[in-house]
Design an enzyme around this catalytic site. Structure first.
Site, PDB file in Angstrom:
ATOM      1  N   SER A   1     -29.701  49.728 -38.389  1.00 15.63           N
ATOM      2  CA  SER A   1     -30.806  48.764 -38.416  1.00 15.63           C
ATOM      3  C   SER A   1     -32.156  49.446 -38.253  1.00 15.63           C
ATOM      4  CB  SER A   1     -30.612  47.738 -37.307  1.00 15.63           C
ATOM      5  OG  SER A   1     -30.535  48.388 -36.064  1.00 15.63           O
TER       6      SER A   1
ATOM      7  N   GLU B   1     -36.316  48.626 -36.994  1.00 23.03           N
ATOM      8  CA  GLU B   1     -37.174  47.679 -36.272  1.00 23.03           C
ATOM      9  C   GLU B   1     -38.609  47.746 -36.812  1.00 23.03           C
ATOM     10  OE1 GLU B   1     -36.772  47.233 -31.952  1.00 23.03           O
ATOM     11  OE2 GLU B   1     -38.944  47.526 -31.842  1.00 23.03           O
TER      12      GLU B   1
ATOM     13  N   THR C   1     -40.304  42.614 -34.081  1.00 22.11           N
ATOM     14  CA  THR C   1     -40.751  42.462 -32.693  1.00 22.11           C
ATOM     15  C   THR C   1     -41.659  41.247 -32.536  1.00 22.11           C
ATOM     16  OG1 THR C   1     -42.730  43.805 -32.938  1.00 22.11           O
ATOM     17  CG2 THR C   1     -40.704  44.971 -32.360  1.00 22.11           C
TER      18      THR C   1
ATOM     19  N   HIS D   1     -37.039  38.930 -32.524  1.00 18.74           N
ATOM     20  CA  HIS D   1     -37.262  39.171 -31.093  1.00 18.74           C
ATOM     21  C   HIS D   1     -38.017  37.964 -30.522  1.00 18.74           C
ATOM     22  CE1 HIS D   1     -37.160  43.868 -31.297  1.00 18.74           C
ATOM     23  NE2 HIS D   1     -36.403  43.340 -32.257  1.00 18.74           N
TER      24      HIS D   1
ATOM     25  N   ASP E   1     -43.816  42.877 -21.991  1.00 19.38           N
ATOM     26  CA  ASP E   1     -44.524  43.702 -21.014  1.00 19.38           C
ATOM     27  C   ASP E   1     -45.820  43.057 -20.593  1.00 19.38           C
ATOM     28  OD1 ASP E   1     -43.018  45.934 -20.327  1.00 19.38           O
ATOM     29  OD2 ASP E   1     -43.337  46.766 -22.329  1.00 19.38           O
TER      30      ASP E   1
ATOM     31  N   ALA F   1     -35.525  38.167 -18.769  1.00 18.70           N
ATOM     32  CA  ALA F   1     -34.816  37.935 -20.030  1.00 18.70           C
ATOM     33  C   ALA F   1     -33.540  37.117 -19.830  1.00 18.70           C
ATOM     34  CB  ALA F   1     -34.505  39.278 -20.688  1.00 18.70           C
TER      35      ALA F   1
ATOM     36  N   TYR G   1     -31.679  50.145 -20.856  1.00 18.21           N
ATOM     37  CA  TYR G   1     -32.469  51.350 -20.601  1.00 18.21           C
ATOM     38  C   TYR G   1     -31.584  52.456 -20.023  1.00 18.21           C
ATOM     39  CZ  TYR G   1     -35.877  47.725 -21.213  1.00 18.21           C
ATOM     40  OH  TYR G   1     -36.591  46.679 -21.758  1.00 18.21           O
TER      41      TYR G   1
ATOM     42  N   GLN H   1     -47.863  61.231 -28.821  1.00 21.31           N
ATOM     43  CA  GLN H   1     -46.816  60.201 -28.765  1.00 21.31           C
ATOM     44  C   GLN H   1     -45.738  60.609 -27.747  1.00 21.31           C
ATOM     45  OE1 GLN H   1     -44.064  59.908 -32.057  1.00 21.31           O
ATOM     46  NE2 GLN H   1     -44.507  57.723 -32.271  1.00 21.31           N
TER      47      GLN H   1
ATOM     48  N   PHE I   1     -44.416  58.555 -24.373  1.00 17.22           N
ATOM     49  CA  PHE I   1     -43.027  58.197 -24.056  1.00 17.22           C
ATOM     50  C   PHE I   1     -42.703  58.535 -22.611  1.00 17.22           C
ATOM     51  CE2 PHE I   1     -41.837  58.938 -28.750  1.00 17.22           C
ATOM     52  CZ  PHE I   1     -42.161  57.636 -29.047  1.00 17.22           C
TER      53      PHE I   1
ATOM     54  N   HIS J   1     -30.042  52.023 -34.149  1.00 21.33           N
ATOM     55  CA  HIS J   1     -31.201  51.155 -34.334  1.00 21.33           C
ATOM     56  C   HIS J   1     -32.420  52.066 -34.399  1.00 21.33           C
ATOM     57  CE1 HIS J   1     -33.546  47.480 -34.106  1.00 21.33           C
ATOM     58  NE2 HIS J   1     -34.261  47.991 -33.132  1.00 21.33           N
TER      59      HIS J   1
HETATM   60  P1  FAD Z   1     -35.557  42.083 -18.115  1.00 18.85           P
HETATM   61  O1  FAD Z   1     -34.151  42.203 -18.515  1.00 18.85           O
HETATM   62  O2  FAD Z   1     -36.070  40.754 -17.672  1.00 18.85           O
HETATM   63  O3  FAD Z   1     -35.807  43.169 -16.960  1.00 18.85           O
HETATM   64  C1  FAD Z   1     -37.138  43.547 -16.591  1.00 18.85           C
HETATM   65  C2  FAD Z   1     -37.123  44.209 -15.224  1.00 18.85           C
HETATM   66  O4  FAD Z   1     -36.835  43.225 -14.220  1.00 18.85           O
HETATM   67  C3  FAD Z   1     -36.050  45.290 -15.042  1.00 18.85           C
HETATM   68  O5  FAD Z   1     -36.583  46.270 -14.190  1.00 18.85           O
HETATM   69  C4  FAD Z   1     -34.894  44.565 -14.355  1.00 18.85           C
HETATM   70  O6  FAD Z   1     -34.105  45.440 -13.574  1.00 18.85           O
HETATM   71  C5  FAD Z   1     -35.656  43.554 -13.491  1.00 18.85           C
HETATM   72  N1  FAD Z   1     -34.960  42.284 -13.270  1.00 18.85           N
HETATM   73  C6  FAD Z   1     -34.218  41.575 -14.134  1.00 18.85           C
HETATM   74  N2  FAD Z   1     -33.808  40.423 -13.573  1.00 18.85           N
HETATM   75  C7  FAD Z   1     -34.326  40.389 -12.320  1.00 18.85           C
HETATM   76  C8  FAD Z   1     -34.282  39.450 -11.243  1.00 18.85           C
HETATM   77  N3  FAD Z   1     -33.606  38.309 -11.330  1.00 18.85           N
HETATM   78  N4  FAD Z   1     -34.960  39.755 -10.091  1.00 18.85           N
HETATM   79  C9  FAD Z   1     -35.642  40.909  -9.978  1.00 18.85           C
HETATM   80  N5  FAD Z   1     -35.709  41.849 -10.959  1.00 18.85           N
HETATM   81  C10 FAD Z   1     -35.068  41.581 -12.113  1.00 18.85           C
HETATM   82  N6  FAD Z   1     -41.438  43.943 -25.811  1.00 18.85           N
HETATM   83  C11 FAD Z   1     -42.174  43.001 -26.451  1.00 18.85           C
HETATM   84  O7  FAD Z   1     -43.197  42.557 -25.932  1.00 18.85           O
HETATM   85  N7  FAD Z   1     -41.802  42.541 -27.704  1.00 18.85           N
HETATM   86  C12 FAD Z   1     -40.687  42.993 -28.336  1.00 18.85           C
HETATM   87  O8  FAD Z   1     -40.386  42.567 -29.451  1.00 18.85           O
HETATM   88  C13 FAD Z   1     -39.896  43.985 -27.676  1.00 18.85           C
HETATM   89  N8  FAD Z   1     -38.764  44.473 -28.252  1.00 18.85           N
HETATM   90  C14 FAD Z   1     -37.972  45.362 -27.560  1.00 18.85           C
HETATM   91  C15 FAD Z   1     -36.776  45.807 -28.127  1.00 18.85           C
HETATM   92  C16 FAD Z   1     -35.951  46.707 -27.440  1.00 18.85           C
HETATM   93  C17 FAD Z   1     -34.660  47.148 -28.062  1.00 18.85           C
HETATM   94  C18 FAD Z   1     -36.352  47.198 -26.157  1.00 18.85           C
HETATM   95  C19 FAD Z   1     -35.498  48.191 -25.413  1.00 18.85           C
HETATM   96  C20 FAD Z   1     -37.542  46.770 -25.587  1.00 18.85           C
HETATM   97  C21 FAD Z   1     -38.358  45.844 -26.262  1.00 18.85           C
HETATM   98  N9  FAD Z   1     -39.547  45.372 -25.709  1.00 18.85           N
HETATM   99  C22 FAD Z   1     -40.309  44.430 -26.377  1.00 18.85           C
HETATM  100  C23 FAD Z   1     -40.009  45.869 -24.413  1.00 18.85           C
HETATM  101  C24 FAD Z   1     -39.538  44.978 -23.244  1.00 18.85           C
HETATM  102  O9  FAD Z   1     -40.131  43.703 -23.332  1.00 18.85           O
HETATM  103  C25 FAD Z   1     -39.954  45.682 -21.965  1.00 18.85           C
HETATM  104  O10 FAD Z   1     -39.229  46.870 -21.795  1.00 18.85           O
HETATM  105  C26 FAD Z   1     -39.927  44.835 -20.705  1.00 18.85           C
HETATM  106  O11 FAD Z   1     -40.631  45.541 -19.692  1.00 18.85           O
HETATM  107  C27 FAD Z   1     -38.541  44.499 -20.174  1.00 18.85           C
HETATM  108  O12 FAD Z   1     -37.886  43.647 -20.993  1.00 18.85           O
HETATM  109  P2  FAD Z   1     -36.348  43.227 -20.689  1.00 18.85           P
HETATM  110  O13 FAD Z   1     -36.018  42.168 -21.648  1.00 18.85           O
HETATM  111  O14 FAD Z   1     -35.506  44.418 -20.612  1.00 18.85           O
HETATM  112  O15 FAD Z   1     -36.562  42.578 -19.221  1.00 18.85           O
END
Ligand code: FAD
Length: 289
Positions: free
Chosen positions: A15, A17, A48, A77, A109, A125, A145, A212, A216, A266
């Site tokens: 895939s 992105e 995204t 997304h 973020d 999430a 991660y 870049q 990272f 991906h």
């Molecule tokens: P979560 O799963 O909610 O986790 C976020 C943090 O909170 C983690 O540290 C986790 O350990 C912690 N956590 C989870 N649940 C709880 C809880 N109940 N209590 C306390 N802590 C908790 N960003 C965008 O804005 N748009 C995109 O389209 C996008 N696409 C992405 C695609 C991929 C494949 C990846 C890997 C990342 C993408 N991101 C995107 C970035 C992502 O939004 C960020 O990395 C964000 O900081 C975390 O998202 P998450 O869904 O993993 O969060």
């Protein structure tokens, strides 16, 4: 079609992105790339979603065009930060009308969020995933991660949260980019031990500059193996040399991942498909025979 069906057959999934382009010129470039991409038969492309919430439907719109006009399977997304619960319900209804059945649920973020646009119906999430699951009809994915999420206190704690996403309904996971395959395979061992048994697609991105690479490490806290660092430093300022090096590095990484049992790849393209396509061409010769 849900691409997770292909994952279940054990065939590798490939895939790309993209992000929704902002200008007409960038949109035209993306569509030119899409035509090229079709030749490589990706199993899906994902689009995204900006956390800003300023143009919340751009992701959905682009998914619709990529599917209807180019026949590409798409993954939309969706982020907690961009959307209210009501908007998510509207978006899902729109996706269903377009027969888009693949979604990737993310928190987003906070630093991406422009003033006033921050939404708080969902904090994590897992909560969004639970709503998507309740809506029914979607193959739902989540992010993971291998080197832990930067905000998590530790990898074990992050994996415990990841398990909550899978329990809420995530059927597949896509990793943050990484450059050291050992991190991915160690992560698989730990997630399996934690009872997470959904496919984990490794996310790869060819590095294109020294700056870049610094981003990272600074923002995503991913480690850069010495061989990669040395290559980036060696080819900085030489566009062709950098391209060749970074495609070779990522292709070797990809081949080793597939050989080691990864369910597919991906590729993060940043809308510049040349390197991603070169990598996929390199590995598809081997892996898809
Ligand atoms: P979560 O799963 O909610 O986790 C976020 C943090 O909170 C983690 O540290 C986790 O350990 C912690 N956590 C989870 N649940 C709880 C809880 N109940 N209590 C306390 N802590 C908790 N960003 C965008 O804005 N748009 C995109 O389209 C996008 N696409 C992405 C695609 C991929 C494949 C990846 C890997 C990342 C993408 N991101 C995107 C970035 C992502 O939004 C960020 O990395 C964000 O900081 C975390 O998202 P998450 O869904 O993993 O969060």
């Amino acid at each position: 079609m849900k691409f997770t069906e292909r994952l279940k057959t054990g065939k590798k999934v490939y895939s790309f992105e993209f992000y929704p382009p902002k200008t007409a010129e960038d949109t035209a470039k993306l569509f030119t790339n899409a035509v090229e991409l079709l030749k490589l038969s990706p199993d899906f492309v994902s689009v995204t979603n900006s956390s800003s919430g300023v143009t919340p439907y751009r992701t959905v719109a682009l998914c619709g065009v990529l599917k209807a006009q180019f026949g590409l399977e798409v993954v939309a997304h969706l982020t907690c930060l961009a959307h209210t619960r009501t908007e998510i319900a509207e978006i899902l209804s729109g996706l269903k009308k377009m027969e888009i059945t693949n979604v990737l649920a993310l928190r987003g973020d906070p630093h991406n969020v422009e003033a006033g646009a921050r939404r708080r119906d969902y904090n994590y999430a897992a909560q969004l995933i639970a709503d998507l699951k309740a809506a029914g009809g979607f193959a739902i994915g989540g992010a993971c991660y291998p080197e832990k999420h930067p905000e998590a206190p530790g990898l074990e704690a992050d994996i415990a949260r990841l398990k909550e996403k899978v329990d809420a309904g995530a059927e597949y996971l896509i990793t943050q980019l990484f450059f050291d395959n050992d991190c991915y395979f160690r992560f698989l061992e730990k997630t399996a031990a934690a009872g997470i048994n959904v496919p984990v697609l490794p996310g790869l991105m060819p590095v294109t500059s020294y700056k870049q690479m610094q981003n990272f490490t600074k923002l995503m806290k991913v480690c850069i193996p010495e061989a990669l660092r040395a290559g980036i430093e060696r080819w900085e300022g030489d566009k062709d040399g950098m391209f060749k090096f970074s495609v070779e590095y990522a292709s070797a990484q990809a081949e080793a991942l597939l050989k080691g049992g990864a369910p597919g790849l991906h590729l993060y393209t940043l809308n510049r498909s040349r390197a991603a396509m070169a990598i996929l061409k390199n590995v598809k010769g081997e892996a898809l025979k």
